[in-house]
Motif scaffolding. Sequence first.
Motif, short mmCIF file in Angstrom:
data_model
loop_
_atom_site.label_atom_id
_atom_site.label_comp_id
_atom_site.label_asym_id
_atom_site.label_seq_id
_atom_site.Cartn_x
_atom_site.Cartn_y
_atom_site.Cartn_z
N TRP A 81 0.85 -1.19 0.00
CA TRP A 81 0.00 0.00 0.00
C TRP A 81 0.88 1.23 0.00
O TRP A 81 2.02 1.20 0.46
N VAL A 82 0.32 2.32 -0.48
CA VAL A 82 1.04 3.58 -0.49
C VAL A 82 1.09 4.11 0.94
O VAL A 82 0.07 4.23 1.60
N ARG A 83 2.30 4.37 1.42
CA ARG A 83 2.41 4.95 2.76
C ARG A 83 2.15 6.45 2.70
O ARG A 83 2.21 7.05 1.63
N ASN A 84 1.90 7.03 3.82
CA ASN A 84 1.55 8.46 3.83
C ASN A 84 2.76 9.39 3.74
O ASN A 84 2.61 10.55 3.38
N GLU A 85 3.96 8.88 4.06
CA GLU A 85 5.15 9.71 3.91
C GLU A 85 6.37 8.85 3.70
O GLU A 85 6.41 7.68 4.06
N ASN A 86 7.37 9.44 3.08
CA ASN A 86 8.64 8.77 2.85
C ASN A 86 9.75 9.80 3.00
O ASN A 86 9.75 10.82 2.31
N ARG A 127 0.60 9.05 -4.04
CA ARG A 127 0.35 7.92 -4.92
C ARG A 127 1.68 7.39 -5.46
O ARG A 127 2.71 8.03 -5.33
N LEU A 128 1.61 6.25 -6.08
CA LEU A 128 2.75 5.67 -6.78
C LEU A 128 2.40 5.56 -8.25
O LEU A 128 1.25 5.28 -8.61
N GLU A 129 3.36 5.78 -9.09
CA GLU A 129 3.19 5.59 -10.52
C GLU A 129 4.31 4.70 -11.02
O GLU A 129 5.47 4.88 -10.63
#
Length: 73
Positions: A32-37, A44-46
């Motif tokens: 899943w897409v995490r809220n921060e990195n 989102r991820l592409e």
Amino acid sequence: MIELTPDPIDTAALQGSLANPAAGGYCAFEGWVRNENEGRVVARLEYEAYEKLVIEEGGKVLDEAQARFPFLE
């Protein structure tokens, strides 16, 4: 089978399509897409892929796996 799609993947349907009473298991990775990195907000991820290469090289991997492990086809 290898398939690229821009649509969301229905993982339950995919798992069901792989069901085989002769198989002893199913293994998948789902993220899943995490809220921060690294302190930055992630919305989102592409992903991008060169479809022709994915199909050709992925097919080679599948062919090798089926040759080495011909238990299920």
